[in-house]
Scaffold this motif. Structure first.
Motif, PDB file in Angstrom:
ATOM      1  N   SER A   1      31.850  75.175  66.089  1.00  0.00           N
ATOM      2  CA  SER A   1      30.305  74.869  66.553  1.00  0.00           C
ATOM      3  C   SER A   1      29.189  74.984  65.322  1.00  0.00           C
ATOM      4  O   SER A   1      28.399  74.394  65.397  1.00  0.00           O
ATOM      5  N   VAL A   2      29.653  76.048  64.363  1.00  0.00           N
ATOM      6  CA  VAL A   2      28.686  75.930  63.288  1.00  0.00           C
ATOM      7  C   VAL A   2      28.766  74.645  62.522  1.00  0.00           C
ATOM      8  O   VAL A   2      27.723  74.237  62.037  1.00  0.00           O
TER       9      VAL A   2
ATOM     10  N   ALA B   1      38.135  84.437  66.172  1.00  0.00           N
ATOM     11  CA  ALA B   1      38.224  84.866  67.521  1.00  0.00           C
ATOM     12  C   ALA B   1      38.002  83.595  68.452  1.00  0.00           C
ATOM     13  O   ALA B   1      36.679  83.007  68.549  1.00  0.00           O
ATOM     14  N   LYS B   2      38.851  83.482  69.309  1.00  0.00           N
ATOM     15  CA  LYS B   2      38.889  82.245  70.232  1.00  0.00           C
ATOM     16  C   LYS B   2      38.269  82.996  71.475  1.00  0.00           C
ATOM     17  O   LYS B   2      38.354  84.009  71.836  1.00  0.00           O
ATOM     18  N   GLU B   3      37.531  81.943  72.241  1.00  0.00           N
ATOM     19  CA  GLU B   3      36.737  82.345  73.426  1.00  0.00           C
ATOM     20  C   GLU B   3      37.708  82.240  74.489  1.00  0.00           C
ATOM     21  O   GLU B   3      38.434  81.277  74.794  1.00  0.00           O
ATOM     22  N   ILE B   4      37.518  83.266  75.431  1.00  0.00           N
ATOM     23  CA  ILE B   4      38.293  82.909  76.570  1.00  0.00           C
ATOM     24  C   ILE B   4      37.614  82.201  77.574  1.00  0.00           C
ATOM     25  O   ILE B   4      36.086  82.337  77.578  1.00  0.00           O
TER      26      ILE B   4
ATOM     27  N   PHE C   1      32.975  72.960  71.550  1.00  0.00           N
ATOM     28  CA  PHE C   1      33.923  73.491  70.840  1.00  0.00           C
ATOM     29  C   PHE C   1      34.363  74.848  71.065  1.00  0.00           C
ATOM     30  O   PHE C   1      33.697  75.678  71.365  1.00  0.00           O
ATOM     31  N   ARG C   2      35.740  75.335  71.114  1.00  0.00           N
ATOM     32  CA  ARG C   2      36.216  76.401  71.374  1.00  0.00           C
ATOM     33  C   ARG C   2      36.167  77.384  70.274  1.00  0.00           C
ATOM     34  O   ARG C   2      35.509  78.470  70.461  1.00  0.00           O
TER      35      ARG C   2
ATOM     36  N   VAL D   1      29.948  85.158  58.170  1.00  0.00           N
ATOM     37  CA  VAL D   1      30.326  86.184  59.303  1.00  0.00           C
ATOM     38  C   VAL D   1      31.405  85.729  60.024  1.00  0.00           C
ATOM     39  O   VAL D   1      32.223  86.661  60.314  1.00  0.00           O
ATOM     40  N   ILE D   2      31.670  84.561  60.360  1.00  0.00           N
ATOM     41  CA  ILE D   2      32.842  83.956  61.014  1.00  0.00           C
ATOM     42  C   ILE D   2      34.187  84.372  60.218  1.00  0.00           C
ATOM     43  O   ILE D   2      35.090  84.856  60.758  1.00  0.00           O
TER      44      ILE D   2
ATOM     45  N   LEU E   1      34.333  86.653  58.162  1.00  0.00           N
ATOM     46  CA  LEU E   1      34.439  88.095  58.088  1.00  0.00           C
ATOM     47  C   LEU E   1      35.093  88.736  59.319  1.00  0.00           C
ATOM     48  O   LEU E   1      35.864  89.710  59.356  1.00  0.00           O
ATOM     49  N   LEU E   2      34.679  87.844  60.442  1.00  0.00           N
ATOM     50  CA  LEU E   2      35.189  88.706  61.818  1.00  0.00           C
ATOM     51  C   LEU E   2      36.360  87.909  62.235  1.00  0.00           C
ATOM     52  O   LEU E   2      36.872  88.599  63.173  1.00  0.00           O
TER      53      LEU E   2
ATOM     54  N   PRO F   1      34.367  79.268  67.046  1.00  0.00           N
ATOM     55  CA  PRO F   1      33.180  78.926  66.651  1.00  0.00           C
ATOM     56  C   PRO F   1      32.937  78.367  65.293  1.00  0.00           C
ATOM     57  O   PRO F   1      31.785  78.024  65.243  1.00  0.00           O
TER      58      PRO F   1
END
Lengths: 168, 109
Positions: A29-30, A78-81, A23-24, A71-72, A74-75, A26
């Motif tokens: 993924s969790v 963010a998609k991954e390049i 999965f792109r 945490v996700i 909070l942050l 996060p």
């Protein structure tokens, strides 16, 4: 019956594991990892590890995964390049991982397991009583050191996550 | 005989070990090819869980409770690792946005 349960749980775990790495976002993924945790907890129950089953559900699927979700949140999402700077890295790591899996597979071929030294009463194997007895007699020092480890981790996390210039 | 009885039917220890190997391999792939530091932490958790599964499987095979206690210890270590790793990540993300784990190369000198 146990075989059916094993294969369902194993399929769930492998599917969740593939989801974790493919999965792109996060957060997906969790959530896939939560599926793996739940499937593994079912397997622990099959292996007559009741206390580990409960600890897996509460500590892992509960606490640790909620921490990751916080945490996700909070942050931000963010998609991954997609592409990395080292172009050959993906193929190289695939080769390495396949070699590692081949080694593990070869190790499991024709292996014979040691038989139990003494037969124990399986009706109390892995219950809270037996785990507690082992934890507070034979494993007392590791258990106490674990508490120290948790204290250090908690202090470290608090220290790392305080605000800049907050010297109180 | 390489298995054990579970609720009337025979289960093979090798199946559990093979499943743990597959999960560990999936975690290794994730650590190697994913770029997001958060996802790498998640994949490390996956690998630790696979190791836990082998510990509990051998505990059942040998009918020895020590394996389960080891698994409990490794769960604690995994929780501590996740807490400290996430705290470091939050601290890094507070200063700047990291899309790629390779951006964090200041310590290389």
């Amino acid at each position: 019956m146990a075989i059916v349960i094993f294969f369902i749980a194993a399929a769930m775990a492998v599917a969740g594991g593939i989801g974790v790495i493919s999965f792109r976002q996060p957060i997906r993924s969790v959530l896939s990892l939560v599926v793996v945790m739940i499937a593994l907890s079912v397997l622990f129950l099959l292996l007559s590890a009741q206390f580990i089953f409960v600890a897996q559900v509460i500590v892992y699927a509960g606490a640790v995964m909620v921490l990751f979700l916080f945490v996700i949140a909070l942050l931000g999402p963010a998609k991954e390049i997609a592409k990395s700077r080292l172009r050959f890295q993906a193929s190289l790591s695939a080769l390495f991982v396949l070699a590692l899996f081949g080694l593990l597979w070869a190790m499991l071929q024709g292996v014979t397991y040691r038989q139990p030294d003494k037969t124990v009463d399986m009706s109390i194997f892995g219950t809270v009583q037996s785990i507690g007895l082992g934890l507070f007699t034979k494993f007392l020092y590791p258990f106490e050191l674990t508490s120290l480890l948790l204290l250090v981790a908690a202090i470290g996390a608090i220290y790392l996550s305080r605000k800049e210039g907050d010297d109180r | 005989m390489s298995g054990f009885d579970a609720g009337g039917s025979q289960l093979d220890t090798s199946w559990f070990l093979l499943l743990a190997a597959v999960l560990f391999i999936l975690g290794t792939i994730g650590v190697l090819i994913r770029r997001n530091p958060l996802v790498i932490l998640i994949c490390i958790e996956l690998m630790l869980n696979a190791a836990n599964l082998t510990l509990v499987a051998f505990s059942r095979q040998l009918q020895n409770l020590d394996g389960q206690l080891f698994a409990l210890m490794s769960m604690t270590v995994a929780a501590a690792e996740a807490v400290v790793g996430l705290a470091i990540l939050v601290d890094i993300f507070r200063h700047r946005d990291v899309e790629d784990i390779d951006d964090l190369s200041e310590l290389k000198g």
